[in-house]
Motif scaffolding. Sequence first.
Motif, PDB file in Angstrom:
ATOM      1  N   TYR A 140       0.631  -1.040  -0.008  1.00  0.00           N
ATOM      2  CA  TYR A 140       0.054   0.037   0.119  1.00  0.00           C
ATOM      3  C   TYR A 140       0.908   1.303  -0.079  1.00  0.00           C
ATOM      4  O   TYR A 140       0.668   2.382  -0.661  1.00  0.00           O
ATOM      5  CB  TYR A 140      -0.641  -0.174   1.318  1.00  0.00           C
ATOM      6  CG  TYR A 140      -1.906   1.168   1.269  1.00  0.00           C
ATOM      7  CD1 TYR A 140      -3.133   0.851   0.736  1.00  0.00           C
ATOM      8  CD2 TYR A 140      -1.739   2.300   2.066  1.00  0.00           C
ATOM      9  CE1 TYR A 140      -4.240   1.672   0.958  1.00  0.00           C
ATOM     10  CE2 TYR A 140      -2.694   3.431   2.198  1.00  0.00           C
ATOM     11  CZ  TYR A 140      -4.048   2.895   1.664  1.00  0.00           C
ATOM     12  OH  TYR A 140      -4.902   3.975   1.523  1.00  0.00           O
ATOM     13  N   CYS A 141       1.870   1.281   0.642  1.00  0.00           N
ATOM     14  CA  CYS A 141       3.056   2.255   1.057  1.00  0.00           C
ATOM     15  C   CYS A 141       3.963   1.981   1.919  1.00  0.00           C
ATOM     16  O   CYS A 141       3.752   1.446   3.057  1.00  0.00           O
ATOM     17  CB  CYS A 141       2.251   3.404   1.708  1.00  0.00           C
ATOM     18  SG  CYS A 141       3.252   4.806   2.129  1.00  0.00           S
ATOM     19  N   ARG A 192       6.207   3.576   3.335  1.00  0.00           N
ATOM     20  CA  ARG A 192       6.467   4.150   4.663  1.00  0.00           C
ATOM     21  C   ARG A 192       5.484   3.598   5.824  1.00  0.00           C
ATOM     22  O   ARG A 192       5.697   3.718   6.726  1.00  0.00           O
ATOM     23  CB  ARG A 192       6.089   5.715   4.161  1.00  0.00           C
ATOM     24  CG  ARG A 192       6.170   6.725   5.375  1.00  0.00           C
ATOM     25  CD  ARG A 192       6.004   8.200   4.862  1.00  0.00           C
ATOM     26  NE  ARG A 192       5.620   9.070   6.029  1.00  0.00           N
ATOM     27  CZ  ARG A 192       6.803   9.583   6.699  1.00  0.00           C
ATOM     28  NH1 ARG A 192       8.005   9.289   6.797  1.00  0.00           N
ATOM     29  NH2 ARG A 192       6.354  10.646   7.750  1.00  0.00           N
ATOM     30  N   ARG A 193       4.061   3.565   5.235  1.00  0.00           N
ATOM     31  CA  ARG A 193       2.895   3.061   6.064  1.00  0.00           C
ATOM     32  C   ARG A 193       3.610   1.799   6.852  1.00  0.00           C
ATOM     33  O   ARG A 193       3.605   1.666   8.270  1.00  0.00           O
ATOM     34  CB  ARG A 193       1.784   2.537   5.495  1.00  0.00           C
ATOM     35  CG  ARG A 193       0.605   1.993   6.083  1.00  0.00           C
ATOM     36  CD  ARG A 193      -0.537   1.976   5.418  1.00  0.00           C
ATOM     37  NE  ARG A 193      -1.320   0.972   6.155  1.00  0.00           N
ATOM     38  CZ  ARG A 193      -2.363   1.488   6.841  1.00  0.00           C
ATOM     39  NH1 ARG A 193      -2.373   2.499   7.020  1.00  0.00           N
ATOM     40  NH2 ARG A 193      -3.146   0.422   7.529  1.00  0.00           N
ATOM     41  N   LEU A 233       6.661   2.795   9.432  1.00  0.00           N
ATOM     42  CA  LEU A 233       5.794   3.625  10.603  1.00  0.00           C
ATOM     43  C   LEU A 233       5.391   2.737  11.538  1.00  0.00           C
ATOM     44  O   LEU A 233       5.752   2.845  12.868  1.00  0.00           O
ATOM     45  CB  LEU A 233       4.756   4.513  10.227  1.00  0.00           C
ATOM     46  CG  LEU A 233       5.432   5.705   9.296  1.00  0.00           C
ATOM     47  CD1 LEU A 233       4.298   6.470   9.185  1.00  0.00           C
ATOM     48  CD2 LEU A 233       6.338   6.656  10.446  1.00  0.00           C
ATOM     49  N   VAL A 235       5.223  10.208   0.441  1.00  0.00           N
ATOM     50  CA  VAL A 235       4.935  10.642  -0.950  1.00  0.00           C
ATOM     51  C   VAL A 235       3.382  10.732  -0.995  1.00  0.00           C
ATOM     52  O   VAL A 235       2.986   9.800  -0.878  1.00  0.00           O
ATOM     53  CB  VAL A 235       5.445   9.767  -1.881  1.00  0.00           C
ATOM     54  CG1 VAL A 235       5.026  10.105  -3.460  1.00  0.00           C
ATOM     55  CG2 VAL A 235       7.035   9.329  -1.922  1.00  0.00           C
ATOM     56  N   LYS A 279       0.085  10.706  -2.197  1.00  0.00           N
ATOM     57  CA  LYS A 279      -0.577  10.202  -3.148  1.00  0.00           C
ATOM     58  C   LYS A 279      -2.222  10.083  -2.941  1.00  0.00           C
ATOM     59  O   LYS A 279      -2.576  10.180  -1.734  1.00  0.00           O
ATOM     60  CB  LYS A 279       0.146   8.937  -3.395  1.00  0.00           C
ATOM     61  CG  LYS A 279       0.120   8.059  -2.571  1.00  0.00           C
ATOM     62  CD  LYS A 279       1.505   6.904  -2.674  1.00  0.00           C
ATOM     63  CE  LYS A 279       1.659   6.342  -1.348  1.00  0.00           C
ATOM     64  NZ  LYS A 279       2.495   7.004  -0.477  1.00  0.00           N
ATOM     65  N   CYS A 335      -3.299   8.084   0.195  1.00  0.00           N
ATOM     66  CA  CYS A 335      -3.121   8.696   1.790  1.00  0.00           C
ATOM     67  C   CYS A 335      -4.284   9.088   1.897  1.00  0.00           C
ATOM     68  O   CYS A 335      -4.702   8.952   3.463  1.00  0.00           O
ATOM     69  CB  CYS A 335      -2.414   9.960   1.482  1.00  0.00           C
ATOM     70  SG  CYS A 335      -0.581   9.752   1.096  1.00  0.00           S
ATOM     71  N   CYS A 391      -5.437   6.366   4.492  1.00  0.00           N
ATOM     72  CA  CYS A 391      -4.540   5.568   5.427  1.00  0.00           C
ATOM     73  C   CYS A 391      -4.673   5.817   6.578  1.00  0.00           C
ATOM     74  O   CYS A 391      -4.997   7.139   6.935  1.00  0.00           O
ATOM     75  CB  CYS A 391      -3.137   6.134   4.725  1.00  0.00           C
ATOM     76  SG  CYS A 391      -1.984   5.435   5.895  1.00  0.00           S
ATOM     77  N   TYR A 397      -2.608   8.679   8.485  1.00  0.00           N
ATOM     78  CA  TYR A 397      -2.449  10.091   7.695  1.00  0.00           C
ATOM     79  C   TYR A 397      -2.243  10.990   8.635  1.00  0.00           C
ATOM     80  O   TYR A 397      -1.148  11.956   8.430  1.00  0.00           O
ATOM     81  CB  TYR A 397      -3.593  10.266   7.120  1.00  0.00           C
ATOM     82  CG  TYR A 397      -3.549  11.503   6.225  1.00  0.00           C
ATOM     83  CD1 TYR A 397      -3.436  11.550   4.975  1.00  0.00           C
ATOM     84  CD2 TYR A 397      -3.986  12.964   6.900  1.00  0.00           C
ATOM     85  CE1 TYR A 397      -3.426  12.787   4.311  1.00  0.00           C
ATOM     86  CE2 TYR A 397      -4.100  13.830   6.244  1.00  0.00           C
ATOM     87  CZ  TYR A 397      -3.812  13.868   4.822  1.00  0.00           C
ATOM     88  OH  TYR A 397      -3.850  15.169   4.398  1.00  0.00           O
ATOM     89  N   CYS A 403       1.535  10.461   9.870  1.00  0.00           N
ATOM     90  CA  CYS A 403       2.416  10.879   8.785  1.00  0.00           C
ATOM     91  C   CYS A 403       2.648  12.037   8.497  1.00  0.00           C
ATOM     92  O   CYS A 403       3.862  12.767   7.890  1.00  0.00           O
ATOM     93  CB  CYS A 403       2.105   9.967   7.674  1.00  0.00           C
ATOM     94  SG  CYS A 403       3.178  10.009   6.042  1.00  0.00           S
ATOM     95  N   PRO A 458       1.394  13.655   5.201  1.00  0.00           N
ATOM     96  CA  PRO A 458       2.079  13.542   3.993  1.00  0.00           C
ATOM     97  C   PRO A 458       1.960  14.838   3.199  1.00  0.00           C
ATOM     98  O   PRO A 458       3.172  15.010   2.434  1.00  0.00           O
ATOM     99  CB  PRO A 458       1.336  12.452   3.252  1.00  0.00           C
ATOM    100  CG  PRO A 458       0.080  12.410   3.775  1.00  0.00           C
ATOM    101  CD  PRO A 458       0.149  12.600   5.363  1.00  0.00           C
TER     102      PRO A 458
HETATM  103  S1  SF4 Z   1      -0.497   8.931   4.681  1.00  0.00           S
HETATM  104 FE1  SF4 Z   1       1.828   8.385   4.806  1.00  0.00          FE
HETATM  105  S2  SF4 Z   1       2.032   6.599   5.456  1.00  0.00           S
HETATM  106 FE2  SF4 Z   1       0.050   6.474   4.731  1.00  0.00          FE
HETATM  107  S3  SF4 Z   1      -0.058   6.020   2.371  1.00  0.00           S
HETATM  108 FE3  SF4 Z   1       0.311   8.212   2.551  1.00  0.00          FE
HETATM  109  S4  SF4 Z   1       2.474   8.453   2.813  1.00  0.00           S
HETATM  110 FE4  SF4 Z   1       2.095   6.641   3.129  1.00  0.00          FE
END
Ligand code: SF4
Length: 215
Positions: free
Chosen positions: A28-29, A31-32, A35, A180, A182, A185, A188, A191, A194, A196
Amino acid sequence: MNSTGTPNSQTEGAPDPLPLSLLNDFLYCPRRAALKAIEGWWGENQYTVQGELSHERADLPGYEVAKGVKLLRALPVFSDRLGLSGKCDIVEQHHDGSLCPVEYKKGKRRRFGNDDAQLCAQALCLEEMFSRPLLYGAIFHAASKRRREVEFTPQLRKMTEDAIGDLRRMVEAGAVPPAVFKAACEACSLYHICLPQVTSQPGHFARAAQELFRI
Ligand code: SF4
């Protein structure tokens, strides 16, 4: 399946397994996933709560037989080779002994393509545990009550194994990738941790930090 008809057991001394659900997060991401796995963040939103509700029945361990097919619920699975562990919502055992994992999803088919890889990772675990190939799995979409078959093609297997390798390298390096911003997000659950829209743009981040800490 081994000669006794029972699954192979987990090997002692195998590397610490990563949770199967983290692969879904990673696809999915990245970074997720970082984290959660590296910084220990967790978050709920309407989508995660709906997801949990759609799993409620499948999360009760046990088995039943429906139309001659044995349904194993909340089956714990692992792979020493890939360093993964987790559980399957449902594994169907058919007359010929073939196994088919079924994953419950709250909504319609997702745009981000991580569900198929998560299901394929479950199949890779089952193949290792039962020493037999799996050809298909299925995703049951709770919103539409539709079942979608997923073939475990060589391409899907490679994509899944590559992603597991990338996930492991990221976790072992302990490096959280930058945000990033997108479309994904918006749904997510991390959110608000993060941020973003701020952290994906270094200039915005510096200004936000100045305002916050009056640097
Ligand atoms: S909010 Fe952050 S962790 Fe969640 S999808 Fe976006 S960039 Fe990834």
